[in-house]
Design a protein around this motif. Structure first.
Motif, PDB file in Angstrom:
ATOM      1  N   ILE A  62       0.871   6.934  -2.041  1.00 19.16           N
ATOM      2  CA  ILE A  62       1.969   7.418  -1.216  1.00 19.16           C
ATOM      3  C   ILE A  62       1.653   7.183   0.251  1.00 19.16           C
ATOM      4  O   ILE A  62       0.565   7.516   0.721  1.00 19.16           O
ATOM      5  CB  ILE A  62       2.214   8.920  -1.469  1.00 19.16           C
ATOM      6  CG1 ILE A  62       2.673   9.140  -2.910  1.00 19.16           C
ATOM      7  CG2 ILE A  62       3.241   9.470  -0.495  1.00 19.16           C
ATOM      8  CD1 ILE A  62       2.833  10.615  -3.264  1.00 19.16           C
ATOM      9  N   ASP A  63       2.613   6.627   0.963  1.00 20.64           N
ATOM     10  CA  ASP A  63       2.513   6.421   2.403  1.00 20.64           C
ATOM     11  C   ASP A  63       3.039   7.682   3.079  1.00 20.64           C
ATOM     12  O   ASP A  63       4.249   7.885   3.189  1.00 20.64           O
ATOM     13  CB  ASP A  63       3.356   5.196   2.785  1.00 20.64           C
ATOM     14  CG  ASP A  63       3.364   4.937   4.283  1.00 20.64           C
ATOM     15  OD1 ASP A  63       2.511   5.514   4.989  1.00 20.64           O
ATOM     16  OD2 ASP A  63       4.229   4.157   4.730  1.00 20.64           O
ATOM     17  N   ALA A  64       2.125   8.549   3.487  1.00 22.64           N
ATOM     18  CA  ALA A  64       2.539   9.823   4.073  1.00 22.64           C
ATOM     19  C   ALA A  64       1.400  10.387   4.897  1.00 22.64           C
ATOM     20  O   ALA A  64       0.260   9.946   4.809  1.00 22.64           O
ATOM     21  CB  ALA A  64       2.960  10.818   2.986  1.00 22.64           C
ATOM     22  N   TYR A  84      -3.010   9.030  -4.608  1.00 23.54           N
ATOM     23  CA  TYR A  84      -3.671   8.788  -3.328  1.00 23.54           C
ATOM     24  C   TYR A  84      -2.630   8.827  -2.215  1.00 23.54           C
ATOM     25  O   TYR A  84      -1.516   8.299  -2.375  1.00 23.54           O
ATOM     26  CB  TYR A  84      -4.340   7.417  -3.319  1.00 23.54           C
ATOM     27  CG  TYR A  84      -5.546   7.272  -4.220  1.00 23.54           C
ATOM     28  CD1 TYR A  84      -6.773   7.836  -3.865  1.00 23.54           C
ATOM     29  CD2 TYR A  84      -5.470   6.556  -5.408  1.00 23.54           C
ATOM     30  CE1 TYR A  84      -7.888   7.689  -4.673  1.00 23.54           C
ATOM     31  CE2 TYR A  84      -6.583   6.403  -6.233  1.00 23.54           C
ATOM     32  CZ  TYR A  84      -7.788   6.971  -5.858  1.00 23.54           C
ATOM     33  OH  TYR A  84      -8.887   6.830  -6.656  1.00 23.54           O
ATOM     34  N   VAL A  85      -3.006   9.421  -1.083  1.00 21.29           N
ATOM     35  CA  VAL A  85      -2.101   9.522   0.064  1.00 21.29           C
ATOM     36  C   VAL A  85      -2.846   9.069   1.314  1.00 21.29           C
ATOM     37  O   VAL A  85      -3.971   9.516   1.571  1.00 21.29           O
ATOM     38  CB  VAL A  85      -1.604  10.969   0.267  1.00 21.29           C
ATOM     39  CG1 VAL A  85      -0.634  11.041   1.455  1.00 21.29           C
ATOM     40  CG2 VAL A  85      -0.950  11.499  -1.001  1.00 21.29           C
ATOM     41  N   ASP A  86      -2.228   8.190   2.092  1.00 18.73           N
ATOM     42  CA  ASP A  86      -2.786   7.810   3.388  1.00 18.73           C
ATOM     43  C   ASP A  86      -1.653   7.335   4.266  1.00 18.73           C
ATOM     44  O   ASP A  86      -0.566   7.000   3.780  1.00 18.73           O
ATOM     45  CB  ASP A  86      -3.844   6.708   3.233  1.00 18.73           C
ATOM     46  CG  ASP A  86      -4.880   6.759   4.356  1.00 18.73           C
ATOM     47  OD1 ASP A  86      -4.525   6.352   5.479  1.00 18.73           O
ATOM     48  OD2 ASP A  86      -6.023   7.196   4.122  1.00 18.73           O
ATOM     49  N   ASN A  87      -1.899   7.309   5.577  1.00 14.89           N
ATOM     50  CA  ASN A  87      -0.846   6.875   6.494  1.00 14.89           C
ATOM     51  C   ASN A  87      -1.141   5.520   7.117  1.00 14.89           C
ATOM     52  O   ASN A  87      -0.398   5.063   7.982  1.00 14.89           O
ATOM     53  CB  ASN A  87      -0.619   7.905   7.609  1.00 14.89           C
ATOM     54  CG  ASN A  87      -1.730   7.878   8.654  1.00 14.89           C
ATOM     55  OD1 ASN A  87      -2.847   7.427   8.391  1.00 14.89           O
ATOM     56  ND2 ASN A  87      -1.430   8.357   9.853  1.00 14.89           N
ATOM     57  N   LEU A 103      -5.027  15.081  -6.390  1.00 12.21           N
ATOM     58  CA  LEU A 103      -4.204  14.681  -5.247  1.00 12.21           C
ATOM     59  C   LEU A 103      -5.156  14.452  -4.087  1.00 12.21           C
ATOM     60  O   LEU A 103      -5.680  15.394  -3.498  1.00 12.21           O
ATOM     61  CB  LEU A 103      -3.184  15.771  -4.916  1.00 12.21           C
ATOM     62  CG  LEU A 103      -2.317  15.561  -3.669  1.00 12.21           C
ATOM     63  CD1 LEU A 103      -1.570  14.237  -3.719  1.00 12.21           C
ATOM     64  CD2 LEU A 103      -1.342  16.737  -3.498  1.00 12.21           C
ATOM     65  N   ASP A 104      -5.408  13.181  -3.775  1.00  5.12           N
ATOM     66  CA  ASP A 104      -6.430  12.772  -2.798  1.00  5.12           C
ATOM     67  C   ASP A 104      -5.723  12.336  -1.521  1.00  5.12           C
ATOM     68  O   ASP A 104      -5.149  11.245  -1.456  1.00  5.12           O
ATOM     69  CB  ASP A 104      -7.264  11.640  -3.391  1.00  5.12           C
ATOM     70  CG  ASP A 104      -8.435  11.219  -2.513  1.00  5.12           C
ATOM     71  OD1 ASP A 104      -8.393  11.504  -1.306  1.00  5.12           O
ATOM     72  OD2 ASP A 104      -9.376  10.609  -3.034  1.00  5.12           O
ATOM     73  N   ILE A 105      -5.749  13.199  -0.501  1.00 10.67           N
ATOM     74  CA  ILE A 105      -5.035  12.937   0.751  1.00 10.67           C
ATOM     75  C   ILE A 105      -6.042  12.496   1.813  1.00 10.67           C
ATOM     76  O   ILE A 105      -7.063  13.145   2.032  1.00 10.67           O
ATOM     77  CB  ILE A 105      -4.272  14.184   1.224  1.00 10.67           C
ATOM     78  CG1 ILE A 105      -3.307  14.656   0.136  1.00 10.67           C
ATOM     79  CG2 ILE A 105      -3.508  13.879   2.510  1.00 10.67           C
ATOM     80  CD1 ILE A 105      -2.519  15.908   0.492  1.00 10.67           C
ATOM     81  N   GLY A 106      -5.717  11.391   2.494  1.00 12.76           N
ATOM     82  CA  GLY A 106      -6.663  10.788   3.423  1.00 12.76           C
ATOM     83  C   GLY A 106      -7.616   9.887   2.670  1.00 12.76           C
ATOM     84  O   GLY A 106      -8.827   9.909   2.873  1.00 12.76           O
ATOM     85  N   THR A 107      -7.057   9.092   1.812  1.00 15.69           N
ATOM     86  CA  THR A 107      -7.812   8.291   0.843  1.00 15.69           C
ATOM     87  C   THR A 107      -8.876   7.427   1.477  1.00 15.69           C
ATOM     88  O   THR A 107     -10.013   7.355   1.012  1.00 15.69           O
ATOM     89  CB  THR A 107      -6.828   7.389   0.069  1.00 15.69           C
ATOM     90  OG1 THR A 107      -5.846   8.213  -0.548  1.00 15.69           O
ATOM     91  CG2 THR A 107      -7.548   6.548  -0.952  1.00 15.69           C
ATOM     92  N   GLY A 108      -8.514   6.734   2.553  1.00 13.76           N
ATOM     93  CA  GLY A 108      -9.426   5.763   3.137  1.00 13.76           C
ATOM     94  C   GLY A 108      -9.414   4.449   2.378  1.00 13.76           C
ATOM     95  O   GLY A 108      -8.851   4.333   1.286  1.00 13.76           O
ATOM     96  N   ILE A 109     -10.018   3.448   2.967  1.00 15.28           N
ATOM     97  CA  ILE A 109     -10.075   2.124   2.348  1.00 15.28           C
ATOM     98  C   ILE A 109     -10.997   2.181   1.135  1.00 15.28           C
ATOM     99  O   ILE A 109     -12.103   2.694   1.213  1.00 15.28           O
ATOM    100  CB  ILE A 109     -10.555   1.083   3.373  1.00 15.28           C
ATOM    101  CG1 ILE A 109      -9.498   0.933   4.478  1.00 15.28           C
ATOM    102  CG2 ILE A 109     -10.835  -0.264   2.707  1.00 15.28           C
ATOM    103  CD1 ILE A 109      -9.950   0.128   5.673  1.00 15.28           C
TER     104      ILE A 109
END
Length: 282
Positions: free
Chosen positions: A138-140, A112-115, A85-91
């Motif tokens: 995930i957009d979060a 992958y999670v990023d906002n 679970l990779d949160i703050g994935t980045g480009i």
């Protein structure tokens, strides 16, 4: 949504409505430091301004990326982890989390999670899973762990009864103290079973000149402007691993953590100014 880190409860109808190229975003600024092309004038100006204060920040960004790759490799190869679970994935750049993990075991599964909607657009286009494994996007926002954990795409992709590696690489320093970063990490880890891991890195003021270090502490206490990096010391970073079993060699500069196979000589801890560590949930 105008948050700094990887939705909130009041999102526009479509994620693309949130794209504001006049405001710097940490993921796009990080892409600029890494030499990427997926950034805008505001990101470059913000990146250059930070580089004036911290001239080695590009080295730090590169070394942080290498830390992520080594951490994923260790977890997949030595710890047998097959879910991330990779949160703050980045480009996306080269050797993303699922690419490293699936090169070791093609059945690995990654969420992958990023906002940043630009990050998510790139991720969906470029981060293609192996046929045997799976990826989801995930957009979060990191600061909304219940949204992340309850998201149907996460539930379809990861089995939370089996160990998961929670990757919080270069993202926690975008969460000010007022947003309870320790509580956020605890909530995420509480949802994962025994045998799961936390891999995290965090910018620090420990190696800065005293005046810059005090300015950094003030920014962290005050929340700071959009995209501020909330530097923390070793003791503060170590708190994220409370109750976990540290993996050798413990908390180190990201330039030093299991870096024996990296090109020599290594950058100094002063040049990098970022801690990294990996720990197991007992």
């Amino acid at each position: 949504m105008t948050t700094d880190v990887p939705g909130t409860a009041t999102e526009p109808v479509h994620p693309s409505d949130r794209i504001d190229t006049s405001v710097p975003h940490p993921a796009r600024r990080y892409n600029y430091w890494l030499g990427g092309k997926d950034n805008f004038q505001a990101d470059r100006e913000s990146g250059d301004a930070l580089a004036e204060r911290f001239p080695t920040i590009r080295i730090s960004a590169l070394e942080n990326r290498r830390f992520l790759q080594r951490a994923v490799g260790h977890l997949a190869r030595s710890a047998g982890i097959r879910q991330f679970l990779d949160i703050g994935t980045g480009i996306p750049t080269a050797d993303n989390t699922h690419e490293v993990a699936q090169a070791i075991d093609p059945t690995a599964r990654v969420v992958y999670v990023d906002n940043d909607p630009i990050v998510l657009a790139h991720a969906r286009a470029l981060l293609t899973s192996s046929a045997q494994g799976a990826t989801a996007y995930i957009d979060a926002d990191l600061r909304d762990p219940d949204r992340i954990l309850g998201h149907p795409d996460l539930r379809r992709t990861l089995d939370l009864s089996q160990p998961v590696a929670l990757m919080l690489v270069a993202v926690l320093h975008f969460v000010p103290d007022g947003d309870d970063p320790y509580g956020v990490v605890t909530r995420l880890l509480d949802a994962l079973p025994s045998g799961s891991y936390l891999a995290a890195s965090h910018a620090t003021y420990d190696y800065l000149p005293p005046q810059l270090a005090e300015e950094a502490r003030g920014a962290a206490r005050g929340g700071g402007p959009h995209g501020v990096i909330n530097l923390r010391g070793l003791d503060e970073f170590s708190r994220f691993f409370d109750g976990l079993e540290m993996v050798e060699p413990g908390i180190r500069s990201v330039a030093e953590w299991r870096a024996e196979g990296e090109p020599q000589p290594r950058p100094s801890v002063v040049e990098v100014s970022m801690y990294g560590g990996v720990a197991r949930k007992p």
